[in-house]
Design an enzyme around this catalytic site. Structure first.
Site, mmCIF file in Angstrom:
data_model
loop_
_atom_site.group_PDB
_atom_site.id
_atom_site.type_symbol
_atom_site.label_atom_id
_atom_site.label_comp_id
_atom_site.label_asym_id
_atom_site.label_seq_id
_atom_site.Cartn_x
_atom_site.Cartn_y
_atom_site.Cartn_z
ATOM 1 N N SER A 74 -4.061 3.838 -0.884
ATOM 2 C CA SER A 74 -4.720 3.348 -2.251
ATOM 3 C C SER A 74 -4.050 2.304 -3.074
ATOM 4 C CB SER A 74 -4.824 4.707 -3.177
ATOM 5 O OG SER A 74 -5.201 4.408 -4.341
ATOM 6 N N TYR A 121 -0.155 12.564 -7.601
ATOM 7 C CA TYR A 121 -0.902 11.464 -6.561
ATOM 8 C C TYR A 121 -0.458 10.157 -6.321
ATOM 9 C CZ TYR A 121 -4.914 8.995 -4.311
ATOM 10 O OH TYR A 121 -5.708 8.510 -3.447
#
Length: 339
Positions: free
Chosen positions: A138, A151
């Site tokens: 990501s 996260y």
């Protein structure tokens, strides 16, 4: 003989969209996730599209379950060619509102789940000196944002782990390949089942892309693992480079905008989440690959398309440069000696 592909987090989102692409190739696809209903629906799609599905219910945070799933896959489908780590979970909240057990759970799934999957894949690929591992990363693994500390921390850890392992594989001269695909904001069901303590419904930070855009990037990376990482969508590359060039400025910008940009105008609803319990225990048992933002999600990414066709991109760039130079020469005044 068809490819044997393992996908974790295959019951929804990017993992499920990627499974469909491999199915169209006629691949044998091992689908790993916790949610039984989502896995069965994904398996039906794979079979309908021409692939050979194999369902394995497993929690990637449990190394024994991942190892058992890998072993069962090779017994049924044959040697694994490609392993794609895609499973994750998250909590949307300021750090001081995330309980220690919640933070650990996100880390166990989103980071150690990738470690466990990579370990199981390498145990089989290294002796054969063949195989490819793809980490679904990501942009938040390089540029953290507020409200997702667990996260973001896990995605940063994946980058460090993957870089270290890649060098080890180079050192031993292994033919096993390892690459990572850095994703933008994607319209997946996670925003409907993520644990959140925000006052409004969570959303991905725009611009948002459909899972199929991400899946095409994963497929291309698996086919061309010689590059150590791929950026999907121009926004991902721009975010990463902005963070490298002006991190303090980006900090201040996100401090002003990062809270509002991750929430819709709709009030938060007290729905169950999937942090500790599979999503198929929720009222909607099969969530598919798409989330609730179809009306705002892009179906194409020009940057990702260019990355998949580097030769054509180079040729086009050279052609445009040659045309520009020709036009410049044509417009330049003719210089000569005066009499």
């Amino acid at each position: 003989m068809s490819q044997v592909v393992v996908i974790t987090g295959a019951s929804a989102g990017i993992g499920r969209a990627t499974a469909r692409l491999y199915a169209r190739r006629g691949a044998s696809v091992a689908l790993i996730a916790r949610g039984r209903d989502g896995l069965q629906a994904a398996a039906a799609e794979v079979a309908e599209l021409g692939g050979r599905p194999f369902v394995q219910e497993a929690d990637v945070a449990d190394v024994a379950q991942v190892e058992a799933a890998a072993e069962a896959t090779e017994k049924v489908l044959g040697p694994i060619d490609v392993w794609i780590n895609c499973a994750f979970t998250s909590v949307f909240a300021p750090f001081d509102e995330i309980a220690p057990e919640e933070f650990r759970r996100v880390t166990d799934v989103t980071y150690l789940g990738f470690v466990n999957g990579t370990r199981a894949a390498l145990a089989r690929m290294l002796p054969r000196d063949h195989g490819t591992i793809v980490q679904v990363g990501s942009a938040l693994g390089e540029r953290a944002i507020p409200l997702q500390s667990a996260y973001c921390g896990a995605k940063h850890a994946i980058n460090g782990f993957t870089s270290s392992l890649r060098v080890e594989l180079l050192h031993r001269g292994s033919a096993v390949r390892l690459t990572i695909v850095q994703m933008p904001a994607v319209n997946t069901p996670q925003f409907s089942w993520v644990r959140s303590r925000l006052p409004h419904h969570p959303q991905p930070v725009p611009p948002i892309y459909q899972p199929e855009v991400a899946a095409r990037g994963v497929l291309h990376a698996a086919d061309h693992p010689e590059r150590k990482q791929y950026y999907i969508a121009a926004g991902t590359a721009a975010t990463i480079w902005a963070n490298r060039l002006a991190p303090a400025l980006l900090d201040r910008y996100l401090a002003r905008t990062g809270f509002a940009s991750q929430q819709t105008d709709a009030p938060a609803s007290p729905e169950p989440d999937n942090l500790f319990t599979p999503a198929d225990r929720l009222p909607t048992t099969d969530h598919g690959s798409h989330g609730a933002f179809d009306d705002r999600a892009h179906t194409r990414s020009w940057q990702a398309a260019l990355a998949r066709h580097p030769a054509a991109t180079t040729a086009t760039a050279l052609g445009l440069a040659a045309t520009a130079m020709a036009l410049r020469r044509r417009r330049a005044p003719v210089r000569g000696t005066s009499r």
